[in-house]
Design a protein around this motif. Structure first.
Motif, PDB file in Angstrom:
ATOM      1  N   THR A 106       0.837  -1.208   0.000  1.00 10.18           N
ATOM      2  CA  THR A 106       0.000   0.000   0.000  1.00 10.18           C
ATOM      3  C   THR A 106       0.867   1.252   0.000  1.00 10.18           C
ATOM      4  O   THR A 106       0.539   2.255  -0.644  1.00 10.18           O
ATOM      5  N   ARG A 107       1.989   1.203   0.720  1.00 12.74           N
ATOM      6  CA  ARG A 107       2.905   2.342   0.741  1.00 12.74           C
ATOM      7  C   ARG A 107       3.462   2.589  -0.657  1.00 12.74           C
ATOM      8  O   ARG A 107       3.581   3.731  -1.087  1.00 12.74           O
ATOM      9  N   ALA A 108       3.770   1.524  -1.381  1.00 13.93           N
ATOM     10  CA  ALA A 108       4.266   1.671  -2.757  1.00 13.93           C
ATOM     11  C   ALA A 108       3.175   2.299  -3.641  1.00 13.93           C
ATOM     12  O   ALA A 108       3.455   3.158  -4.478  1.00 13.93           O
TER      13      ALA A 108
ATOM     14  N   ASP B 142       1.717  10.377  11.581  1.00 16.41           N
ATOM     15  CA  ASP B 142       3.037  10.492  12.207  1.00 16.41           C
ATOM     16  C   ASP B 142       3.060  11.726  13.100  1.00 16.41           C
ATOM     17  O   ASP B 142       2.349  12.706  12.836  1.00 16.41           O
ATOM     18  N   ILE B 143       3.915  11.706  14.124  1.00 19.10           N
ATOM     19  CA  ILE B 143       3.999  12.865  15.021  1.00 19.10           C
ATOM     20  C   ILE B 143       4.564  14.094  14.299  1.00 19.10           C
ATOM     21  O   ILE B 143       4.407  15.206  14.789  1.00 19.10           O
ATOM     22  N   LEU B 144       5.214  13.890  13.153  1.00 18.90           N
ATOM     23  CA  LEU B 144       5.840  15.031  12.464  1.00 18.90           C
ATOM     24  C   LEU B 144       4.904  15.716  11.464  1.00 18.90           C
ATOM     25  O   LEU B 144       5.317  16.650  10.770  1.00 18.90           O
TER      26      LEU B 144
ATOM     27  N   TRP C 159      10.400  16.167   5.397  1.00 22.02           N
ATOM     28  CA  TRP C 159      10.511  15.127   4.369  1.00 22.02           C
ATOM     29  C   TRP C 159      11.232  13.932   4.974  1.00 22.02           C
ATOM     30  O   TRP C 159      11.847  14.038   6.044  1.00 22.02           O
ATOM     31  N   PHE C 160      11.125  12.809   4.324  1.00 21.22           N
ATOM     32  CA  PHE C 160      11.759  11.582   4.829  1.00 21.22           C
ATOM     33  C   PHE C 160      12.799  11.109   3.838  1.00 21.22           C
ATOM     34  O   PHE C 160      12.539  11.037   2.646  1.00 21.22           O
ATOM     35  N   VAL C 161      13.977  10.808   4.340  1.00 14.32           N
ATOM     36  CA  VAL C 161      15.057  10.293   3.500  1.00 14.32           C
ATOM     37  C   VAL C 161      15.097   8.773   3.702  1.00 14.32           C
ATOM     38  O   VAL C 161      15.278   8.298   4.827  1.00 14.32           O
TER      39      VAL C 161
ATOM     40  N   GLY D  12      15.508   8.412   7.771  1.00 11.82           N
ATOM     41  CA  GLY D  12      14.531   8.986   8.688  1.00 11.82           C
ATOM     42  C   GLY D  12      14.148  10.394   8.320  1.00 11.82           C
ATOM     43  O   GLY D  12      14.425  10.862   7.210  1.00 11.82           O
ATOM     44  N   PRO D  13      13.508  11.113   9.271  1.00 11.15           N
ATOM     45  CA  PRO D  13      12.930  12.415   8.947  1.00 11.15           C
ATOM     46  C   PRO D  13      13.959  13.542   8.849  1.00 11.15           C
ATOM     47  O   PRO D  13      14.989  13.515   9.517  1.00 11.15           O
ATOM     48  N   ARG D  14      13.643  14.516   8.005  1.00  8.69           N
ATOM     49  CA  ARG D  14      14.392  15.771   7.925  1.00  8.69           C
ATOM     50  C   ARG D  14      13.383  16.910   8.011  1.00  8.69           C
ATOM     51  O   ARG D  14      12.290  16.824   7.443  1.00  8.69           O
TER      52      ARG D  14
ATOM     53  N   GLY E  20      -6.302   7.771  18.712  1.00  9.13           N
ATOM     54  CA  GLY E  20      -5.672   8.914  18.051  1.00  9.13           C
ATOM     55  C   GLY E  20      -4.394   9.257  18.814  1.00  9.13           C
ATOM     56  O   GLY E  20      -4.194   8.789  19.938  1.00  9.13           O
ATOM     57  N   PHE E  21      -3.512  10.053  18.250  1.00  9.98           N
ATOM     58  CA  PHE E  21      -2.252  10.339  18.952  1.00  9.98           C
ATOM     59  C   PHE E  21      -1.614  11.629  18.471  1.00  9.98           C
ATOM     60  O   PHE E  21      -1.972  12.195  17.447  1.00  9.98           O
ATOM     61  N   ALA E  22      -0.627  12.050  19.251  1.00 16.05           N
ATOM     62  CA  ALA E  22       0.260  13.145  18.854  1.00 16.05           C
ATOM     63  C   ALA E  22       1.584  12.926  19.567  1.00 16.05           C
ATOM     64  O   ALA E  22       1.670  12.160  20.544  1.00 16.05           O
TER      65      ALA E  22
HETATM   66  C1  LIG Z   1       9.490   9.659  17.157  1.00 14.67           C
HETATM   67  C2  LIG Z   1       8.244   9.270  16.384  1.00 14.67           C
HETATM   68  C3  LIG Z   1       8.029   9.462  14.989  1.00 14.67           C
HETATM   69  N1  LIG Z   1       6.769   8.954  14.712  1.00 14.67           N
HETATM   70  C4  LIG Z   1       6.210   8.452  15.841  1.00 14.67           C
HETATM   71  C5  LIG Z   1       7.104   8.668  16.901  1.00 14.67           C
HETATM   72  C6  LIG Z   1       6.831   8.351  18.371  1.00 14.67           C
HETATM   73  C7  LIG Z   1       6.957   6.927  18.685  1.00 14.67           C
HETATM   74  C8  LIG Z   1       8.359   6.382  18.581  1.00 14.67           C
HETATM   75  O1  LIG Z   1       9.222   6.794  19.386  1.00 14.67           O
HETATM   76  O2  LIG Z   1       8.589   5.554  17.690  1.00 14.67           O
HETATM   77  C9  LIG Z   1       4.877   7.868  16.010  1.00 14.67           C
HETATM   78  C10 LIG Z   1       4.288   7.094  14.907  1.00 14.67           C
HETATM   79  N2  LIG Z   1       4.782   6.847  13.661  1.00 14.67           N
HETATM   80  C11 LIG Z   1       3.908   6.084  12.946  1.00 14.67           C
HETATM   81  C12 LIG Z   1       2.760   5.865  13.759  1.00 14.67           C
HETATM   82  C13 LIG Z   1       1.526   5.184  13.210  1.00 14.67           C
HETATM   83  C14 LIG Z   1       0.734   4.343  14.033  1.00 14.67           C
HETATM   84  C15 LIG Z   1       1.334   3.040  14.507  1.00 14.67           C
HETATM   85  O3  LIG Z   1       1.152   2.011  13.816  1.00 14.67           O
HETATM   86  O4  LIG Z   1       1.916   3.011  15.622  1.00 14.67           O
HETATM   87  C16 LIG Z   1       3.010   6.456  14.997  1.00 14.67           C
HETATM   88  C17 LIG Z   1       2.160   6.460  16.252  1.00 14.67           C
HETATM   89  C18 LIG Z   1       4.069   5.582  11.577  1.00 14.67           C
HETATM   90  C19 LIG Z   1       5.421   5.573  10.983  1.00 14.67           C
HETATM   91  N3  LIG Z   1       6.366   6.568  11.054  1.00 14.67           N
HETATM   92  C20 LIG Z   1       7.451   6.219  10.284  1.00 14.67           C
HETATM   93  C21 LIG Z   1       7.191   4.941   9.698  1.00 14.67           C
HETATM   94  C22 LIG Z   1       8.107   4.226   8.713  1.00 14.67           C
HETATM   95  C23 LIG Z   1       8.017   4.966   7.432  1.00 14.67           C
HETATM   96  C24 LIG Z   1       8.019   4.129   6.207  1.00 14.67           C
HETATM   97  O5  LIG Z   1       7.048   3.423   5.894  1.00 14.67           O
HETATM   98  O6  LIG Z   1       9.042   4.226   5.508  1.00 14.67           O
HETATM   99  C25 LIG Z   1       5.923   4.546  10.125  1.00 14.67           C
HETATM  100  C26 LIG Z   1       5.172   3.291   9.739  1.00 14.67           C
HETATM  101  C27 LIG Z   1       8.660   7.063  10.051  1.00 14.67           C
HETATM  102  C28 LIG Z   1       9.205   7.820  11.186  1.00 14.67           C
HETATM  103  N4  LIG Z   1       8.508   8.677  11.981  1.00 14.67           N
HETATM  104  C29 LIG Z   1       9.349   9.193  12.951  1.00 14.67           C
HETATM  105  C30 LIG Z   1      10.632   8.656  12.735  1.00 14.67           C
HETATM  106  C31 LIG Z   1      11.849   8.945  13.587  1.00 14.67           C
HETATM  107  C32 LIG Z   1      10.552   7.832  11.619  1.00 14.67           C
HETATM  108  C33 LIG Z   1      11.700   7.126  10.930  1.00 14.67           C
HETATM  109  C34 LIG Z   1      12.112   5.907  11.628  1.00 14.67           C
HETATM  110  C35 LIG Z   1      11.517   4.700  10.972  1.00 14.67           C
HETATM  111  O7  LIG Z   1      11.631   4.641   9.728  1.00 14.67           O
HETATM  112  O8  LIG Z   1      11.005   3.837  11.671  1.00 14.67           O
HETATM  113  C36 LIG Z   1       8.922  10.112  14.002  1.00 14.67           C
END
Ligand SMILES: Cc1c2[nH]c(c1CCC(=O)O)Cc1[nH]c(c(CCC(=O)O)c1C)Cc1[nH]c(c(CCC(=O)O)c1C)Cc1[nH]c(c(C)c1CCC(=O)O)C2
Length: 364
Positions: free
Chosen positions: A37-39, A75-77, A88-90, A94-96, A141-143
């Motif tokens: 689905t992501r693709a 996502d929290i971002l 954006w995501f690299v 991870g995030p930038r 829900g979340f933040a």
């Molecule tokens: C710090 C933080 C982030 N995001 C989140 C946090 C807090 C929780 C934690 O500490 O993990 C929270 C988050 N991120 C995501 C969710 C969705 C719901 C869930 O299934 O939990 C939730 C609740 C999806 C996601 N958020 C991200 C993915 C992976 C992205 C992808 O599909 O390439 C997912 C499914 C990307 C993300 N998002 C973030 C980072 C640092 C990254 C990169 C790291 C990684 O790749 O795992 C920021």
């Protein structure tokens, strides 16, 4: 009227026969259907803003495993982006983000009340899920918590020690606290809108709380969590709040009362036995199996799952991992964890009923 949903019963402080279960990052790259689905969406952020597809990936782990709760896919971002930061995501890194470290950059962000147009697709995802989730599944829900979100906005990326955010506290406390306030206010509005769109439970992730030392922990993790929780409770007293100050260690003790939250989520840095004695007396706890068991599996997974269920059996407990599941996890280990939790009745040294069958079925 007593709620039928076990998670809501546990969050209300009831001990349940078997703990309800869901998993942080349960929709994610370890699942082939998520990757497909992501693709289809193109990239991660496009997936977050495509309400139909975001709802679809939220539902995937529910269909596959029948978790007791679904956490909306986002996502929290997204909130910093709604405030006007570039995000954006690299791939593989991870995030930038564009950084916010000067008065001008802080000033350039939008006011807290102006985030909702940008976040409308997230509210739409919740509305779709309200219609499509099975009746027995709770919608979360979340933040991100202000400190955790601020660490990304200040550094412009994830950092091992949150050094840039700590530095800004010393170099320009006005900008740091101004940013914390803005995020706090925007988060309150964002979470209230999520509740209005159908979220039944709210979880606030303070993933980097553990790096706050001394008074900073109270000032920048606990106080904002308390302020957000109080604002949500003032408008929606019946919506339970889970807070996750990851890495709090012994500072987890007594947090329910201090924050006013219904549930404290535990990372795997504390033992379930310690949490039973020092945290669960304040209310529901969530956690805390090390997510590495989702990679390694086997008897260690079963033993450790069982140990956590037993340790927290005398009070309200929601089973979860101590942090998000990783992309290298084996989906069969998730099933083994769920079967072990659901076969358990607590307080016994014997393996859960069906343990041998489970291990055999999964070819372990
Ligand atoms: C710090 C933080 C982030 N995001 C989140 C946090 C807090 C929780 C934690 O500490 O993990 C929270 C988050 N991120 C995501 C969710 C969705 C719901 C869930 O299934 O939990 C939730 C609740 C999806 C996601 N958020 C991200 C993915 C992976 C992205 C992808 O599909 O390439 C997912 C499914 C990307 C993300 N998002 C973030 C980072 C640092 C990254 C990169 C790291 C990684 O790749 O795992 C920021």
């Amino acid at each position: 009227m007593k709620s039928q949903k076990t998670i809501l019963r546990a969050l209300a402080g009831e001990k349940t026969e078997t703990p309800p279960i869901w998993m942080m990052r349960q929709a994610g790259r370890y699942l082939p259907e998520y990757r497909a689905t992501r693709a289809q969406a193109g990239d991660f952020l496009s997936l977050c803003y495509n309400s139909e597809l975001a709802a679809e990936v939220t539902l995937q782990p529910i269909r596959r495993y029948g978790f007791d709760a679904a956490i909306m896919f986002a996502d929290i971002l997204l909130l910093p982006q709604a405030l006007g930061a570039d995000v954006w995501f690299v791939g593989g890194e991870g995030p930038r983000l564009s950084t916010t470290t000067t008065p001008q950059e802080l000033q350039a962000l939008k006011p807290a009340g102006d985030v909702h147009d940008h976040l409308a697709p997230i509210y739409e995802t919740l509305k779709i899920l309200t219609r499509e989730l099975p009746r027995e599944t709770t919608l979360i829900g979340f933040a991100g918590a202000p400190w955790t979100v601020a660490t990304y906005m200040i550094a412009g990326r994830g950092t091992p020690d949150q050094g840039p955010a700590h530095a800004l506290k010393y170099e320009n406390i006005e900008v740091f606290e101004g940013l914390m306030d803005l995020i706090t206010e925007a988060t309150i509005g964002y979470l209230l809108a999520q509740i209005e769109a159908g979220a039944e439970v709210i979880k606030i992730f303070d993933s980097w709380a553990g790096s706050l030392a001394g008074d900073d922990f109270e000032r920048y993790s606990i106080a904002p969590l308390r302020r957000i929780t109080a604002a949500l409770k003032a408008a929606h007293p019946d919506v339970p709040v889970i807070v996750f100050p990851r890495g709090a260690g012994e500072r987890y003790a007594g947090l329910h009362a201090v924050i006013g939250a219904n549930c404290i989520a535990l990372d795997d840095g504390v033992s379930a036995e310690w949490a039973a004695a020092h945290v669960q007396n304040g209310g529901c706890v969530q956690g805390n199996l090390a997510s590495s068991h989702m990679v390694s599996g086997g008897d260690a997974l079963v033993r450790e799952t069982r140990r956590i269920v037993d340790a927290l059996y005398d009070g309200p407990h929601i089973f979860n991992l101590g942090h998000g599941i990783t992309p290298d996890a084996d989906p069969r280990n998730v099933q083994l964890m769920i079967d072990t939790v659901r076969a358990s009745k607590g307080q016994s040294d014997a393996p859960p009923a069906g343990h041998a069958d489970i291990v055999q079925k999964l070819n372990l």
